[in-house]
Design a protein around this motif. Structure first.
Motif, PDB file in Angstrom:
ATOM      1  N   GLY A 218       0.784  -1.226   0.000  1.00 25.84           N
ATOM      2  CA  GLY A 218       0.000   0.000   0.000  1.00 25.84           C
ATOM      3  C   GLY A 218       0.816   1.276   0.000  1.00 25.84           C
ATOM      4  N   LEU A 219       2.138   1.157   0.108  1.00 24.47           N
ATOM      5  CA  LEU A 219       2.981   2.346   0.094  1.00 24.47           C
ATOM      6  C   LEU A 219       3.523   2.570  -1.316  1.00 24.47           C
ATOM      7  N   GLY A 220       2.905   3.498  -2.037  1.00 25.80           N
ATOM      8  CA  GLY A 220       3.386   3.858  -3.360  1.00 25.80           C
ATOM      9  C   GLY A 220       4.512   4.874  -3.253  1.00 25.80           C
ATOM     10  N   GLU A 221       4.910   5.411  -4.390  1.00 23.66           N
ATOM     11  CA  GLU A 221       6.018   6.359  -4.409  1.00 23.66           C
ATOM     12  C   GLU A 221       5.715   7.595  -3.571  1.00 23.66           C
ATOM     13  N   ALA A 222       4.470   8.092  -3.649  1.00 23.32           N
ATOM     14  CA  ALA A 222       4.109   9.292  -2.888  1.00 23.32           C
ATOM     15  C   ALA A 222       4.167   9.038  -1.385  1.00 23.32           C
ATOM     16  N   GLU A 223       3.623   7.901  -0.954  1.00 23.10           N
ATOM     17  CA  GLU A 223       3.614   7.581   0.476  1.00 23.10           C
ATOM     18  C   GLU A 223       5.034   7.358   1.004  1.00 23.10           C
ATOM     19  N   ARG A 224       5.854   6.692   0.207  1.00 31.47           N
ATOM     20  CA  ARG A 224       7.232   6.455   0.644  1.00 31.47           C
ATOM     21  C   ARG A 224       8.012   7.762   0.728  1.00 31.47           C
ATOM     22  N   GLY A 225       7.764   8.648  -0.233  1.00 30.79           N
ATOM     23  CA  GLY A 225       8.441   9.937  -0.206  1.00 30.79           C
ATOM     24  C   GLY A 225       8.052  10.760   1.001  1.00 30.79           C
ATOM     25  N   TRP A 226       6.741  10.768   1.311  1.00 29.40           N
ATOM     26  CA  TRP A 226       6.244  11.503   2.475  1.00 29.40           C
ATOM     27  C   TRP A 226       6.853  10.947   3.759  1.00 29.40           C
ATOM     28  N   PHE A 227       6.851   9.634   3.885  1.00 30.53           N
ATOM     29  CA  PHE A 227       7.418   8.941   5.038  1.00 30.53           C
ATOM     30  C   PHE A 227       8.889   9.313   5.202  1.00 30.53           C
ATOM     31  N   ALA A 228       9.678   9.094   4.159  1.00 33.19           N
ATOM     32  CA  ALA A 228      11.122   9.286   4.254  1.00 33.19           C
ATOM     33  C   ALA A 228      11.498  10.748   4.509  1.00 33.19           C
ATOM     34  N   SER A 229      10.709  11.690   3.960  1.00 35.46           N
ATOM     35  CA  SER A 229      11.057  13.099   4.094  1.00 35.46           C
ATOM     36  C   SER A 229      10.886  13.618   5.515  1.00 35.46           C
ATOM     37  N   ARG A 230      10.060  12.961   6.319  1.00 32.09           N
ATOM     38  CA  ARG A 230       9.785  13.441   7.671  1.00 32.09           C
ATOM     39  C   ARG A 230      10.313  12.515   8.763  1.00 32.09           C
ATOM     40  N   ALA A 231      10.788  11.342   8.377  1.00 39.37           N
ATOM     41  CA  ALA A 231      11.257  10.385   9.376  1.00 39.37           C
ATOM     42  C   ALA A 231      12.482  10.926  10.109  1.00 39.37           C
ATOM     43  N   THR A 232      12.561  10.628  11.404  1.00 42.23           N
ATOM     44  CA  THR A 232      13.706  11.006  12.217  1.00 42.23           C
ATOM     45  C   THR A 232      14.207   9.780  12.971  1.00 42.23           C
ATOM     46  N   ALA A 233      15.454   9.825  13.372  1.00 37.88           N
ATOM     47  CA  ALA A 233      16.060   8.678  14.041  1.00 37.88           C
ATOM     48  C   ALA A 233      15.322   8.342  15.335  1.00 37.88           C
ATOM     49  N   GLN A 234      15.093   7.059  15.552  1.00 39.12           N
ATOM     50  CA  GLN A 234      14.443   6.586  16.775  1.00 39.12           C
ATOM     51  C   GLN A 234      15.454   6.591  17.918  1.00 39.12           C
ATOM     52  N   PRO A 235      15.134   7.225  19.059  1.00 41.10           N
ATOM     53  CA  PRO A 235      16.061   7.189  20.192  1.00 41.10           C
ATOM     54  C   PRO A 235      16.374   5.744  20.612  1.00 41.10           C
ATOM     55  N   TYR A 236      17.654   5.418  20.629  1.00 38.51           N
ATOM     56  CA  TYR A 236      18.067   4.030  20.868  1.00 38.51           C
ATOM     57  C   TYR A 236      17.739   3.580  22.285  1.00 38.51           C
ATOM     58  N   GLY A 237      17.740   4.516  23.237  1.00 35.66           N
ATOM     59  CA  GLY A 237      17.414   4.152  24.608  1.00 35.66           C
ATOM     60  C   GLY A 237      16.018   3.593  24.765  1.00 35.66           C
ATOM     61  N   ALA A 238      15.117   3.960  23.831  1.00 37.02           N
ATOM     62  CA  ALA A 238      13.757   3.428  23.876  1.00 37.02           C
ATOM     63  C   ALA A 238      13.716   1.956  23.479  1.00 37.02           C
ATOM     64  N   LEU A 239      14.761   1.490  22.820  1.00 34.82           N
ATOM     65  CA  LEU A 239      14.837   0.091  22.412  1.00 34.82           C
ATOM     66  C   LEU A 239      15.540  -0.773  23.451  1.00 34.82           C
ATOM     67  N   THR A 240      16.443  -0.169  24.214  1.00 34.04           N
ATOM     68  CA  THR A 240      17.304  -0.956  25.099  1.00 34.04           C
ATOM     69  C   THR A 240      16.849  -0.981  26.555  1.00 34.04           C
ATOM     70  N   GLN A 241      16.008  -0.029  26.961  1.00 37.32           N
ATOM     71  CA  GLN A 241      15.575  -0.003  28.358  1.00 37.32           C
ATOM     72  C   GLN A 241      14.422  -0.969  28.585  1.00 37.32           C
ATOM     73  N   PRO A 242      14.500  -1.833  29.601  1.00 38.43           N
ATOM     74  CA  PRO A 242      13.402  -2.759  29.884  1.00 38.43           C
ATOM     75  C   PRO A 242      12.138  -2.026  30.337  1.00 38.43           C
ATOM     76  N   LEU A 243      11.005  -2.591  29.961  1.00 36.62           N
ATOM     77  CA  LEU A 243       9.713  -2.068  30.394  1.00 36.62           C
ATOM     78  C   LEU A 243       9.433  -2.529  31.820  1.00 36.62           C
ATOM     79  N   THR A 244       9.007  -1.599  32.658  1.00 35.43           N
ATOM     80  CA  THR A 244       8.659  -1.921  34.041  1.00 35.43           C
ATOM     81  C   THR A 244       7.153  -1.751  34.229  1.00 35.43           C
ATOM     82  N   LEU A 245       6.490  -2.836  34.622  1.00 37.36           N
ATOM     83  CA  LEU A 245       5.042  -2.820  34.809  1.00 37.36           C
ATOM     84  C   LEU A 245       4.683  -3.248  36.223  1.00 37.36           C
ATOM     85  N   LYS A 246       3.553  -2.738  36.706  1.00 34.75           N
ATOM     86  CA  LYS A 246       3.064  -3.087  38.045  1.00 34.75           C
ATOM     87  C   LYS A 246       1.687  -3.745  37.996  1.00 34.75           C
ATOM     88  N   GLY A 247       1.195  -4.032  36.806  1.00 34.57           N
ATOM     89  CA  GLY A 247      -0.090  -4.700  36.684  1.00 34.57           C
ATOM     90  C   GLY A 247      -1.279  -3.774  36.666  1.00 34.57           C
TER      91      GLY A 247
END
Length: 248
Positions: A153-182
């Motif tokens: 479903g991602l044509g050339e226009a959608e891919r262009g829009w996506f890529a033009s605004r995408a920013t790097a994902q903060p790596y700490g959000a990937l490496t820090q464990p999730l803490t839950l209390k229920g």
């Protein structure tokens, strides 16, 4: 009328919901798209101190400071982890948690725990070489497909829009464990599958797959918007309709 808080996945900001918000608003709903710290128009706040707890607090603050109640809290893709954490912190303000081509992490897990070791090695290398050790830049379309993120479903226009605004994902959000209390264990939850069929989801639940077993509880419901992994781009009207169907 219902209140929605929309949280996009990796590399995206509130802008990603631009074609989903109008139909929800036209239907009378109150909609709050979120940009997490370090992304989109908040990219200037990126840095080594940004982590999963930062993103959880972003969502909590959006809800609390706008004094929102009975929120339908929506997390797309990698936003499943911070949305789960936010619902755990403020369950009294959440009516339903929605996972849009996403899913919850368990207590103690990191985003990287859901990946194969080879893919984590790829991510670590990209962060080190292109993200100054703190950011995970947008990967190529071919790499996305290799990671299992369908581009249907991602044509050339959608891919262009996506890529033009995408920013790097903060790596700490990937490496820090999730803490839950229920706190959010009993909240109603919905999975909206996009890039994988519901039949597969139910088969994985029945098989007791570690990433799907939690979806067997009575609090879960299921829907589908058949498309690729980026439904806000490929099928925004259908995505809005699926979310609107969850209104109280």
């Amino acid at each position: 009328m219902s209140t929605y808080v929309l949280v996009p996945g990796f590399w995206l900001g509130a802008w990603a919901w631009e074609k989903v918000v109008p139909p929800l608003c036209e239907a009378g709903h109150d909609v709050h798209p979120v940009t997490l710290t370090g992304l989109g128009d908040r990219a200037h706040l990126a840095g080594p101190r940004v982590n999963l707890e930062t993103h959880i607090q972003d969502i909590v603050n959006t809800v609390v400071f706008a004094d929102l109640h009975d929120v339908i809290l929506v997390g797309h893709s990698g936003a499943g982890a911070p949305v789960t954490g936010a619902a755990d912190r403020i369950p009294e303000r959440v009516a339903r948690v929605v996972y849009l081509d996403s899913g919850p992490l368990a207590d103690g897990m990191t985003q990287l725990d859901a990946n194969e070791p080879e893919w984590n090695a790829f991510i670590e290398k990209r962060v080190a070489e292109q993200g100054d050790g703190v950011g995970y830049p947008l990967i190529s379309w071919e790499e996305q497909e290799r990671a299992g993120a369908s581009l249907e479903g991602l044509g050339e226009a959608e891919r262009g829009w996506f890529a033009s605004r995408a920013t790097a994902q903060p790596y700490g959000a990937l490496t820090q464990p999730l803490t839950l209390k229920g706190g959010a264990d009993k909240l109603p939850k919905t999975l909206i599958a996009c890039s994988f069929p519901l039949e597969r989801v139910h088969a994985m639940i029945a098989a007791g797959h570690p990433f799907f077993a939690a979806l067997a509880g009575p609090e879960w419901s299921f829907d589908a918007v058949p498309t690729g992994h980026w439904p806000m781009f490929s099928k925004p009207a259908e995505t809005a309709a699926a979310l609107a169907a969850l209104a109280s």
